[in-house]
Scaffold this motif. Sequence first.
Motif, PDB file in Angstrom:
ATOM      1  N   LEU A 133       0.825  -1.208   0.000  1.00  0.00           N
ATOM      2  CA  LEU A 133       0.000   0.000   0.000  1.00  0.00           C
ATOM      3  C   LEU A 133       0.862   1.263   0.000  1.00  0.00           C
ATOM      4  O   LEU A 133       0.521   2.260  -0.640  1.00  0.00           O
ATOM      5  N   THR A 134       1.976   1.219   0.722  1.00  0.00           N
ATOM      6  CA  THR A 134       2.869   2.377   0.754  1.00  0.00           C
ATOM      7  C   THR A 134       3.418   2.674  -0.634  1.00  0.00           C
ATOM      8  O   THR A 134       3.385   3.825  -1.104  1.00  0.00           O
ATOM      9  N   ALA A 135       3.906   1.637  -1.311  1.00  0.00           N
ATOM     10  CA  ALA A 135       4.446   1.827  -2.657  1.00  0.00           C
ATOM     11  C   ALA A 135       3.356   2.271  -3.627  1.00  0.00           C
ATOM     12  O   ALA A 135       3.587   3.124  -4.494  1.00  0.00           O
ATOM     13  N   PHE A 136       2.158   1.709  -3.472  1.00  0.00           N
ATOM     14  CA  PHE A 136       1.061   2.069  -4.361  1.00  0.00           C
ATOM     15  C   PHE A 136       0.680   3.539  -4.206  1.00  0.00           C
ATOM     16  O   PHE A 136       0.501   4.259  -5.191  1.00  0.00           O
ATOM     17  N   LEU A 137       0.546   3.978  -2.967  1.00  0.00           N
ATOM     18  CA  LEU A 137       0.115   5.351  -2.719  1.00  0.00           C
ATOM     19  C   LEU A 137       1.189   6.367  -3.128  1.00  0.00           C
ATOM     20  O   LEU A 137       0.869   7.511  -3.458  1.00  0.00           O
ATOM     21  N   LYS A 138       2.444   5.954  -3.127  1.00  0.00           N
ATOM     22  CA  LYS A 138       3.508   6.857  -3.561  1.00  0.00           C
ATOM     23  C   LYS A 138       3.446   7.089  -5.070  1.00  0.00           C
ATOM     24  O   LYS A 138       3.692   8.203  -5.542  1.00  0.00           O
ATOM     25  N   GLU A 179      10.229 -17.456   1.787  1.00  0.00           N
ATOM     26  CA  GLU A 179      11.130 -16.312   1.689  1.00  0.00           C
ATOM     27  C   GLU A 179      10.820 -15.545   0.398  1.00  0.00           C
ATOM     28  O   GLU A 179      11.540 -15.673  -0.597  1.00  0.00           O
ATOM     29  N   PRO A 180       9.763 -14.765   0.383  1.00  0.00           N
ATOM     30  CA  PRO A 180       9.313 -14.115  -0.858  1.00  0.00           C
ATOM     31  C   PRO A 180      10.364 -13.243  -1.532  1.00  0.00           C
ATOM     32  O   PRO A 180      10.327 -13.060  -2.743  1.00  0.00           O
ATOM     33  N   SER A 181      11.301 -12.707  -0.762  1.00  0.00           N
ATOM     34  CA  SER A 181      12.292 -11.794  -1.339  1.00  0.00           C
ATOM     35  C   SER A 181      13.516 -12.518  -1.901  1.00  0.00           C
ATOM     36  O   SER A 181      14.432 -11.869  -2.419  1.00  0.00           O
ATOM     37  N   ALA A 182      13.539 -13.850  -1.811  1.00  0.00           N
ATOM     38  CA  ALA A 182      14.676 -14.597  -2.350  1.00  0.00           C
ATOM     39  C   ALA A 182      14.782 -14.406  -3.855  1.00  0.00           C
ATOM     40  O   ALA A 182      15.873 -14.362  -4.420  1.00  0.00           O
ATOM     41  N   TYR A 183      13.633 -14.305  -4.503  1.00  0.00           N
ATOM     42  CA  TYR A 183      13.596 -13.985  -5.934  1.00  0.00           C
ATOM     43  C   TYR A 183      12.476 -12.981  -6.148  1.00  0.00           C
ATOM     44  O   TYR A 183      11.330 -13.222  -5.758  1.00  0.00           O
ATOM     45  N   LEU A 184      12.799 -11.844  -6.754  1.00  0.00           N
ATOM     46  CA  LEU A 184      11.814 -10.792  -6.971  1.00  0.00           C
ATOM     47  C   LEU A 184      11.306 -10.859  -8.399  1.00  0.00           C
ATOM     48  O   LEU A 184      12.078 -10.718  -9.354  1.00  0.00           O
ATOM     49  N   HIS A 185      10.010 -11.097  -8.531  1.00  0.00           N
ATOM     50  CA  HIS A 185       9.403 -11.154  -9.858  1.00  0.00           C
ATOM     51  C   HIS A 185       9.555  -9.797 -10.537  1.00  0.00           C
ATOM     52  O   HIS A 185       9.338  -8.758  -9.909  1.00  0.00           O
ATOM     53  N   PRO A 186       9.937  -9.777 -11.810  1.00  0.00           N
ATOM     54  CA  PRO A 186      10.129  -8.486 -12.505  1.00  0.00           C
ATOM     55  C   PRO A 186       8.865  -7.635 -12.479  1.00  0.00           C
ATOM     56  O   PRO A 186       7.759  -8.133 -12.622  1.00  0.00           O
ATOM     57  N   GLY A 187       9.061  -6.352 -12.287  1.00  0.00           N
ATOM     58  CA  GLY A 187       7.933  -5.427 -12.299  1.00  0.00           C
ATOM     59  C   GLY A 187       7.866  -4.626 -11.021  1.00  0.00           C
ATOM     60  O   GLY A 187       8.007  -5.178  -9.931  1.00  0.00           O
ATOM     61  N   PRO A 188       7.658  -3.303 -11.114  1.00  0.00           N
ATOM     62  CA  PRO A 188       7.655  -2.434  -9.929  1.00  0.00           C
ATOM     63  C   PRO A 188       6.476  -2.648  -8.996  1.00  0.00           C
ATOM     64  O   PRO A 188       6.504  -2.188  -7.861  1.00  0.00           O
ATOM     65  N   MET A 189       5.422  -3.349  -9.471  1.00  0.00           N
ATOM     66  CA  MET A 189       4.241  -3.496  -8.626  1.00  0.00           C
ATOM     67  C   MET A 189       4.339  -4.673  -7.676  1.00  0.00           C
ATOM     68  O   MET A 189       3.432  -4.918  -6.884  1.00  0.00           O
ATOM     69  N   TYR A 190       5.448  -5.422  -7.733  1.00  0.00           N
ATOM     70  CA  TYR A 190       5.566  -6.617  -6.900  1.00  0.00           C
ATOM     71  C   TYR A 190       6.583  -6.470  -5.770  1.00  0.00           C
ATOM     72  O   TYR A 190       6.630  -7.306  -4.875  1.00  0.00           O
ATOM     73  N   SER A 191       7.415  -5.437  -5.809  1.00  0.00           N
ATOM     74  CA  SER A 191       8.436  -5.271  -4.779  1.00  0.00           C
ATOM     75  C   SER A 191       8.942  -3.842  -4.792  1.00  0.00           C
ATOM     76  O   SER A 191       8.692  -3.087  -5.734  1.00  0.00           O
TER      77      SER A 191
END
Length: 287
Positions: free
Chosen positions: A86-91, A244-256
């Motif tokens: 939500l923080t990233a979305f609202l920014k 460990e969701p951050s072990a691999y970050l799916h491409p795209g700014p809306m996921y991380s």
Amino acid sequence: MNKRQTRIFAIASTAIASLIFLVLTVDSHRQFPTLTNADKITDAVVRGQNVWHRNNCINCHTILGEGAYYAPDLTKITQHRGAPYLTAFLKNPSQFYDEQTHRRLMPNQNLSDQEIEDLIAFMDWVSKVDNQGWPPRPILVTGSSIPGTDLSLAQQRAGGDTATGQPPAARPVTTANDPIALGEALFRSAVPTCAACHSTAPGVNLAGPTLANIASNAEKTLASPDYKGKAKTVEEFIRESIMEPSAYLHPGPMYSANGVSFMPTTYGKDLTPEQIDQLVAYLASFK
């Protein structure tokens, strides 16, 4: 009844109905502090409510059944999405959805970091109000016109017939000892609900990427030089993504953001190892 009896009946009925209404009203007000967690209304919650009103969020969104229906209901948004997302979305909402692709446009309100934090605090308080199960289902932040989006697991895997509701050569998927069936149930009932952020239909990306073809996509990721995780097999990759969701970050700014996945990190603590195995079995079935 004669006129006198009719008059008495009408007056008595009105008096009884008014008394019942008054009692129920008093009882509702008596329960409000508990139902709304009034003791959890902090200064941040109050400031967040002011941000909500000042920016006219209710002109597009709905909370607790009140508001407009142009944009998603946000009653349970913090439980479905989490503060980092939500923080990233609202920014910068344009990173997530744009008018050309999704036929909607969330305006950038240019909120300060403090305003965003306060707004999320307010929405988190709203999400914990005892509202008798409203809304009845997790929100979807985008729709799909793809045939088969709402099919069951077996139909999605085997190419089901929407008319009969059964896939070709269907086998029961509700057996108590079937890990795939149990994994599907967990996918739709775990907290936070996996299905609130992930679709299993091809091309339907929600708050998280679609999990259709996750097994074949995992194989490609494992073979990629960009993958820095520890998994060696598809099942290990899926398990790592859950634990460990951050072990691999799916491409795209809306996921991380800033190297951290928006996906909750609590499943490893909230689910048993057996339940994790069931989720892995279910997801690995999507080839």
